[in-house]
Design a protein around this motif. Structure first.
Motif, short mmCIF file in Angstrom:
data_model
loop_
_atom_site.label_atom_id
_atom_site.label_comp_id
_atom_site.label_asym_id
_atom_site.label_seq_id
_atom_site.Cartn_x
_atom_site.Cartn_y
_atom_site.Cartn_z
N GLU A 1 84.82 102.47 56.29
CA GLU A 1 83.39 102.15 56.32
C GLU A 1 82.52 103.37 56.04
N GLU A 2 83.07 104.56 56.22
CA GLU A 2 82.29 105.76 55.95
C GLU A 2 81.92 105.87 54.48
N GLU A 3 82.73 105.25 53.60
CA GLU A 3 82.39 105.25 52.18
C GLU A 3 81.07 104.52 51.95
N PHE A 4 80.82 103.49 52.75
CA PHE A 4 79.55 102.76 52.63
C PHE A 4 78.45 103.44 53.44
N SER A 5 78.75 103.78 54.68
CA SER A 5 77.71 104.35 55.55
C SER A 5 77.15 105.65 54.99
N SER A 6 77.98 106.38 54.23
CA SER A 6 77.51 107.64 53.63
C SER A 6 76.44 107.40 52.57
N ILE A 7 76.55 106.27 51.89
CA ILE A 7 75.52 105.91 50.90
C ILE A 7 74.20 105.66 51.60
N VAL A 8 74.26 104.89 52.70
CA VAL A 8 73.04 104.57 53.45
C VAL A 8 72.43 105.84 54.05
N SER A 9 73.28 106.72 54.57
CA SER A 9 72.78 107.97 55.15
C SER A 9 72.12 108.85 54.10
N ALA A 10 72.71 108.89 52.90
CA ALA A 10 72.14 109.70 51.82
C ALA A 10 70.77 109.16 51.42
N ILE A 11 70.63 107.84 51.42
CA ILE A 11 69.33 107.23 51.15
C ILE A 11 68.33 107.65 52.22
N ALA A 12 68.74 107.53 53.48
CA ALA A 12 67.85 107.79 54.61
C ALA A 12 67.38 109.23 54.66
N ASN A 13 68.19 110.14 54.16
CA ASN A 13 67.86 111.57 54.23
C ASN A 13 67.18 112.09 52.98
N SER A 14 66.68 111.18 52.16
CA SER A 14 65.92 111.57 50.96
C SER A 14 64.70 110.67 50.85
N SER A 15 63.84 110.95 49.89
CA SER A 15 62.65 110.11 49.72
C SER A 15 62.99 108.75 49.13
N LEU A 16 64.26 108.56 48.78
CA LEU A 16 64.70 107.24 48.32
C LEU A 16 64.47 106.21 49.44
N LYS A 17 64.48 106.68 50.67
CA LYS A 17 64.22 105.79 51.81
C LYS A 17 62.83 105.15 51.71
N ASP A 18 61.88 105.89 51.15
CA ASP A 18 60.51 105.41 51.07
C ASP A 18 60.29 104.47 49.88
N SER A 19 61.07 104.62 48.82
CA SER A 19 60.85 103.81 47.62
C SER A 19 61.74 102.58 47.56
N LEU A 20 62.90 102.62 48.24
CA LEU A 20 63.87 101.53 48.13
C LEU A 20 63.37 100.27 48.85
N THR A 21 63.34 99.16 48.11
CA THR A 21 62.93 97.88 48.71
C THR A 21 64.05 96.84 48.69
N LYS A 22 65.07 97.07 47.84
CA LYS A 22 66.13 96.08 47.72
C LYS A 22 67.48 96.76 47.56
N PHE A 23 68.49 96.22 48.25
CA PHE A 23 69.87 96.70 48.13
C PHE A 23 70.75 95.48 47.91
N THR A 24 71.50 95.49 46.79
CA THR A 24 72.33 94.34 46.43
C THR A 24 73.80 94.69 46.49
N SER A 25 74.56 93.83 47.16
CA SER A 25 76.02 93.97 47.23
C SER A 25 76.65 92.66 46.76
N ILE A 26 77.36 92.73 45.62
CA ILE A 26 77.96 91.54 45.02
C ILE A 26 79.47 91.76 44.87
N PHE A 27 80.27 90.88 45.44
CA PHE A 27 81.73 90.92 45.31
C PHE A 27 82.33 92.28 45.68
N ASN A 28 81.90 92.83 46.81
CA ASN A 28 82.42 94.13 47.27
C ASN A 28 83.38 94.01 48.45
N GLN A 29 83.68 92.78 48.87
CA GLN A 29 84.58 92.55 50.01
C GLN A 29 84.10 93.31 51.24
#
Length: 273
Positions: free
Chosen positions: A183-211
């Motif tokens: 799960e760290e492979e996924f949580s690291s993506i979210v953490s990287a978003i949160a620790n940059s200004s991407l956190k302020d611009s991101l409005t949508k996150f899509t996960s399709i067929f990722n199990q």
């Protein structure tokens, strides 16, 4: 002129798309499309000529034996402005390392305004970071059927991100990035978003067929105080996923010698480029 070059090398369907939709879909397994690229690379008349501003540019069917041509084409002839840009590896070979194109990606990132998508690449942590940073002004970034190493990722905290939508499809599966296995492979993506200004611009996150379960996605976004991001999730099985209905679909065709060669060379350095 470019119009003359289009009429000389591209088929009627390509010409129609170019004239009416300002879309150029270049497939490396198409003889006419390769002639079009070769003309840019070898004819002095076009040697310093960049493609005009267009709505869509697709570079499909990338293989180990045409990587250098693609790199040169991207470096010297990429449009100053393109709304949608897609790079895709040939269905006839295994994944190719995105690091092979990272210099070109850093150069063209600011030219792409609406969306960029990558299909079937091995992407190391460093390449993942550089790709996200390079397209910080692009509204949507998509990874389809990619194998991404993301643990420890950090996006540029000085960049003024404009990206509103991140999309991952067929990427977090056990055969590729393995989000459910680690799960760290996924949580690291979210953490990287949160620790940059991407956190302020991101409005949508899509996960399709990722199990990967929706409740886990929600958990990690909530942990980073980003519960306001709209999560689009669909994990139903797909036996024949087609990349946006285009030619980048799963195929039974194979080139065993090239695939085996690419697999051994690319996979061995996947985690260390």
């Amino acid at each position: 002129t470019l119009s003359t070059l289009v009429e000389k090398h591209l088929n009627n369907n390509q010409q129609t798309h170019f004239k009416l939709k300002k879309k150029l879909d270049l497939r490396m397994n198409n003889i006419d499309d390769m002639k079009f690229i070769d003309e840019f690379l070898t004819n002095k008349e076009y040697s310093e000529y960049a493609l005009p501003d267009i709505n869509e540019l697709w570079l499909e069917g990338i293989k180990p034996d045409n990587k250098q041509k693609i790199k040169k084409f991207m470096n010297n002839h990429f449009p100053n402005s393109v709304k949608k840009f897609i790079m895709g590896v040939s269905p006839q070979v295994d994944h190719i390392r995105l690091n092979s194109f990272i210099g070109e990606i850093e150069n063209i990132g600011s030219h792409v305004s609406n969306s960029v998508a990558f299909h079937k690449f091995f992407i190391s942590k460093e390449s993942f970071e550089k790709t996200i940073n390079s397209f910080s002004q692009t509204k949507e970034i998509e990874f389809d059927e990619c194998n991404i190493t993301s643990v420890g990722s950090q996006f540029d905290n000085k960049a003024n991100f404009k990206t509103q939508h991140l999309k991952f499809s067929n990427t977090g599966t056990s055969k590729l990035s393995g989000w459910a296995d680690n799960e760290e492979e996924f949580s690291s993506i979210v953490s990287a978003i949160a620790n940059s200004s991407l956190k302020d611009s991101l409005t949508k996150f899509t996960s399709i067929f990722n199990q990967f379960d929706l409740h886990l996605i929600n958990k990690y976004f909530a942990k980073e105080n980003m519960s306001d991001v709209n999560i689009i999730h669909d994990d139903e099985e797909s036996s024949d996923y087609s990349y946006e209905g285009n030619s980048l679909s799963n195929s039974e065709e194979s080139d065993e010698e090239q695939a085996a060669s690419e697999e051994s060379s690319e996979e061995s350095s996947e985690k260390g480029d």
